[in-house]
Design a protein around this motif. Sequence first.
Motif, PDB file in Angstrom:
ATOM      1  N   PHE A  98       0.850  -1.183   0.000  1.00 45.09           N
ATOM      2  CA  PHE A  98       0.000   0.000   0.000  1.00 45.09           C
ATOM      3  C   PHE A  98       0.884   1.231   0.000  1.00 45.09           C
ATOM      4  N   ALA A  99       0.542   2.181  -0.879  1.00 43.14           N
ATOM      5  CA  ALA A  99       1.266   3.444  -0.910  1.00 43.14           C
ATOM      6  C   ALA A  99       0.729   4.355   0.182  1.00 43.14           C
ATOM      7  N   GLY A 100       1.254   5.568   0.243  1.00 41.31           N
ATOM      8  CA  GLY A 100       0.825   6.520   1.255  1.00 41.31           C
ATOM      9  C   GLY A 100      -0.635   6.893   1.085  1.00 41.31           C
ATOM     10  N   PRO A 101      -1.214   7.590   2.081  1.00 42.98           N
ATOM     11  CA  PRO A 101      -2.632   7.939   2.022  1.00 42.98           C
ATOM     12  C   PRO A 101      -2.941   8.832   0.833  1.00 42.98           C
ATOM     13  N   SER A 102      -4.101   8.602   0.242  1.00 37.83           N
ATOM     14  CA  SER A 102      -4.503   9.387  -0.922  1.00 37.83           C
ATOM     15  C   SER A 102      -4.796  10.817  -0.521  1.00 37.83           C
ATOM     16  N   SER A 103      -4.464  11.741  -1.396  1.00 37.49           N
ATOM     17  CA  SER A 103      -4.760  13.148  -1.137  1.00 37.49           C
ATOM     18  C   SER A 103      -6.175  13.514  -1.535  1.00 37.49           C
ATOM     19  N   LEU A 115      -5.646   1.178 -12.153  1.00 39.02           N
ATOM     20  CA  LEU A 115      -5.559   2.498 -12.761  1.00 39.02           C
ATOM     21  C   LEU A 115      -4.658   2.495 -13.997  1.00 39.02           C
ATOM     22  N   PHE A 116      -3.482   1.900 -13.875  1.00 41.70           N
ATOM     23  CA  PHE A 116      -2.572   1.842 -15.013  1.00 41.70           C
ATOM     24  C   PHE A 116      -1.441   0.873 -14.691  1.00 41.70           C
ATOM     25  N   GLN A 117      -0.651   0.557 -15.702  1.00 41.73           N
ATOM     26  CA  GLN A 117       0.495  -0.329 -15.563  1.00 41.73           C
ATOM     27  C   GLN A 117       1.742   0.355 -16.104  1.00 41.73           C
ATOM     28  N   ASP A 118       2.851   0.099 -15.446  1.00 40.71           N
ATOM     29  CA  ASP A 118       4.151   0.542 -15.932  1.00 40.71           C
ATOM     30  C   ASP A 118       4.842  -0.691 -16.511  1.00 40.71           C
ATOM     31  N   ARG A 119       4.945  -0.739 -17.831  1.00 38.64           N
ATOM     32  CA  ARG A 119       5.540  -1.879 -18.525  1.00 38.64           C
ATOM     33  C   ARG A 119       6.968  -1.620 -18.986  1.00 38.64           C
ATOM     34  N   LYS A 120       7.484  -0.397 -18.740  1.00 36.74           N
ATOM     35  CA  LYS A 120       8.749  -0.007 -19.348  1.00 36.74           C
ATOM     36  C   LYS A 120       9.912   0.100 -18.367  1.00 36.74           C
ATOM     37  N   SER A 121       9.635   0.336 -17.099  1.00 33.77           N
ATOM     38  CA  SER A 121      10.718   0.668 -16.173  1.00 33.77           C
ATOM     39  C   SER A 121      11.594  -0.518 -15.815  1.00 33.77           C
ATOM     40  N   HIS A 122      11.014  -1.736 -15.784  1.00 33.07           N
ATOM     41  CA  HIS A 122      11.752  -2.920 -15.343  1.00 33.07           C
ATOM     42  C   HIS A 122      11.980  -3.866 -16.513  1.00 33.07           C
ATOM     43  N   THR A 123      13.167  -4.442 -16.565  1.00 32.38           N
ATOM     44  CA  THR A 123      13.504  -5.358 -17.665  1.00 32.38           C
ATOM     45  C   THR A 123      13.391  -6.820 -17.265  1.00 32.38           C
ATOM     46  N   ALA A 124      12.942  -7.078 -16.037  1.00 34.35           N
ATOM     47  CA  ALA A 124      12.674  -8.440 -15.562  1.00 34.35           C
ATOM     48  C   ALA A 124      11.611  -8.332 -14.472  1.00 34.35           C
ATOM     49  N   GLY A 125      11.288  -9.461 -13.834  1.00 36.80           N
ATOM     50  CA  GLY A 125      10.211  -9.483 -12.867  1.00 36.80           C
ATOM     51  C   GLY A 125      10.392  -8.488 -11.732  1.00 36.80           C
ATOM     52  N   VAL A 157       7.873  14.325   0.514  1.00 32.22           N
ATOM     53  CA  VAL A 157       8.931  15.133  -0.076  1.00 32.22           C
ATOM     54  C   VAL A 157       8.476  16.524  -0.482  1.00 32.22           C
ATOM     55  N   HIS A 158       7.331  16.933   0.014  1.00 42.27           N
ATOM     56  CA  HIS A 158       6.844  18.287  -0.223  1.00 42.27           C
ATOM     57  C   HIS A 158       6.639  18.583  -1.703  1.00 42.27           C
ATOM     58  N   LEU A 159       6.398  17.538  -2.465  1.00 42.31           N
ATOM     59  CA  LEU A 159       6.132  17.715  -3.886  1.00 42.31           C
ATOM     60  C   LEU A 159       4.757  17.167  -4.256  1.00 42.31           C
ATOM     61  N   GLY A 160       3.915  16.887  -3.274  1.00 40.96           N
ATOM     62  CA  GLY A 160       2.611  16.297  -3.539  1.00 40.96           C
ATOM     63  C   GLY A 160       2.706  14.864  -4.012  1.00 40.96           C
ATOM     64  N   SER A 161       3.786  14.169  -3.650  1.00 39.58           N
ATOM     65  CA  SER A 161       4.017  12.820  -4.161  1.00 39.58           C
ATOM     66  C   SER A 161       4.342  11.865  -3.030  1.00 39.58           C
ATOM     67  N   GLY A 162       4.024  10.591  -3.265  1.00 37.00           N
ATOM     68  CA  GLY A 162       4.562   9.536  -2.434  1.00 37.00           C
ATOM     69  C   GLY A 162       5.841   9.041  -3.064  1.00 37.00           C
ATOM     70  N   GLU A 177      -0.594  11.189  -6.059  1.00 36.43           N
ATOM     71  CA  GLU A 177      -1.691  10.372  -5.554  1.00 36.43           C
ATOM     72  C   GLU A 177      -3.057  10.955  -5.876  1.00 36.43           C
ATOM     73  N   SER A 178      -3.103  11.764  -6.906  1.00 31.97           N
ATOM     74  CA  SER A 178      -4.369  12.253  -7.440  1.00 31.97           C
ATOM     75  C   SER A 178      -4.225  12.306  -8.955  1.00 31.97           C
ATOM     76  N   PRO A 179      -5.343  12.302  -9.714  1.00 31.38           N
ATOM     77  CA  PRO A 179      -5.253  12.273 -11.176  1.00 31.38           C
ATOM     78  C   PRO A 179      -4.362  13.409 -11.689  1.00 31.38           C
ATOM     79  N   PRO A 180      -3.581  13.192 -12.717  1.00 35.11           N
ATOM     80  CA  PRO A 180      -3.509  11.984 -13.563  1.00 35.11           C
ATOM     81  C   PRO A 180      -2.500  10.936 -13.083  1.00 35.11           C
ATOM     82  N   TYR A 181      -2.144  10.921 -11.806  1.00 31.53           N
ATOM     83  CA  TYR A 181      -1.278   9.896 -11.221  1.00 31.53           C
ATOM     84  C   TYR A 181       0.074   9.803 -11.938  1.00 31.53           C
TER      85      TYR A 181
END
Length: 457
Positions: A201-206, A242-252, A265-270, A288-292
Motif C-alpha cells: 500500500f502506498a501513502g494515504p490518498s490526497s 488504474l494503469f500499468q508501468d511496462r517499461k521501467s523494469h527489464t525483468a520481474g 517530499v513536499h512535492l505532492g508525491s509519495g 496520488e491524485s489524477p492523472p497519477y
Amino acid sequence: MAIDEDDVPSERFIDQPPSCIEFCPADASIFVVGTYKLEVREERSSPEGTASQPRSGRVELYQIRESAQSTGFGVTQCIKKYDFPDSAVLDLHFRPQDPTFFAVCTSTSLMVFFRLEIVESEESPRPSVRHLGSCQIGEDDTVLATAFTWEPRPDTCLLSFAVAFSSGDVKLFGLSERDFQISSEVSIDQAHSLEAWTLAFAGPSSRTKNEKMLLTGGDDSILAFHSIESGTDSDCVTAVQLFQDRKSHTAGVTAILPIFETNYVHLGSGVFVTGSYDERIRVFTLEESPPYRRNMIAELSLGGGVWRLRTLLQLPCEEVGGDHVCSVLLLASCMHAGVRIVRITRRLSRNPNQEACTWEIDVVGAYTEGHESMVYGADSASVRRLTDHEAEYPGDTDPLLRSGNQDNDDDPPRDFVIVSTSFYDRKICVWSFHYEGAAVVKVNTGLDSVDSHLNID
C-alpha cells in the motif's frame, strides 16, 4: 527446551531452507523465520518451485543474545517451531496494529495466524509462539500465495490485508478477528499475466480518506497501480486497476517498499522503491491524485536480483549547505549477491540556479561472506534496543509490552545487529552495522570485535 546461554554463534544452520524473516516489533531480540522445503529438491533462481511438487515448511522462533564467550551477539537455538507438513511458508509479517500478532501465507493459499507470548519455565520466562487459526484464501490449493501486506490503517476492526498469488491474481480480504472467517473479499483478477511476487500500500490518498493506492509487481515485469476504495458499508470495497508501468523494469518486479512515509517530499508525491530480478533498485515518485503521474527518479545495480527490501533507518531531515536533505537506509536481500545496505538521499535545493530536487542512491555496506546461496531475507534490530532487552528482560513481567524495536527519531540509532538468511545452504547469519553518515561506515562480519566500533549511550 533449555537454551545454552553460551551457545549463541553468529552463524547457525537450520533444518529447512529459510524463505522469510521478521523481527518482532514488541521485542527487539526476537525474530521469526518461515521455511520452504521442496520434498523433491530442484535448484532454482527463486523459491517458487512448480505447482505439482509437494512442499513443507515451518515457523521458527529465535532470539538474539549477547555471547558469554565473546563481545558480540549471536543467535540461540530454535526456541519454538510450528510445522506445516503439506505447505511451505512464502511470506511473514507482524501486524502493525498489534506487535505480537503475525501471519504467514503459504504454498497452498492458506493464511495462518500466530501470537508471540511469554511463558513461564523452570529457569526464567521465555518467548513462545501460539497458533491461533487459519483461513483458506484461495479456491485452488495448488496456487501459491506468494506475498501479502497488512492494510496499514484499516477503517474497521477486521483483519485487513492484500495477497498476491502465483496465478497473477491479487485479492483483498477482511477477516473476523474472532474466528478468522472471511467477511469481505475483493479480487483483482489477472492483475499480472504471470506470477505476482510483491505488493504494498502506498501513502494515504490526497483525494479521499476512503481511497488507498495498492502497488503490485509480477514476473511479467509489470508494476501495476490499483485504486482501493471503501464505501460507507465497511464490507463494501472496490478495486480498480488504474494503469500499468511496462517499461521501467527489464525483468520481474520482486519488491516494493514505500519510503519517507512520515515526511513526504513536499512535492505532492509519495515515494517508493522497487527491486527486480534485473538486479536493479529503482526510486519512484507517484502523484496520488489524477492523472497519477509517476516518475522513476533514480536507479542503481546491486549485482544480484533484489528479492526483498526493508527499511533499516530513516534519518531526521537536516539542513546541509542551505539544502534540505533527507536520507533513508534500506536492507536489500540480493539473492546470489548477499545483502546490500543502500542509502537513498533526497536533496531539496533552495538555490534558484540549481535543480530543485535531486536524488542519489549509494551502497554503504555489504555482507556476502557468510552466505553460499540465495539470500531471500534480512532484518535488523538496533543495538540500543538489544542492550535494553538484556537489562530489562530478567525482571520484566511482560517484556513483550515494551517499546520494542522502535527508536526516538530525534536520536536515531547508529549501531545495528542484522540477521540475514540464505536458502539452499539453510543458514542464518548474525552481523553488525555501524553508521556515521558519509564519514564512517563499517560492516563487521565476524562480530568478535563489535565493541570496538559501537557507541552505545
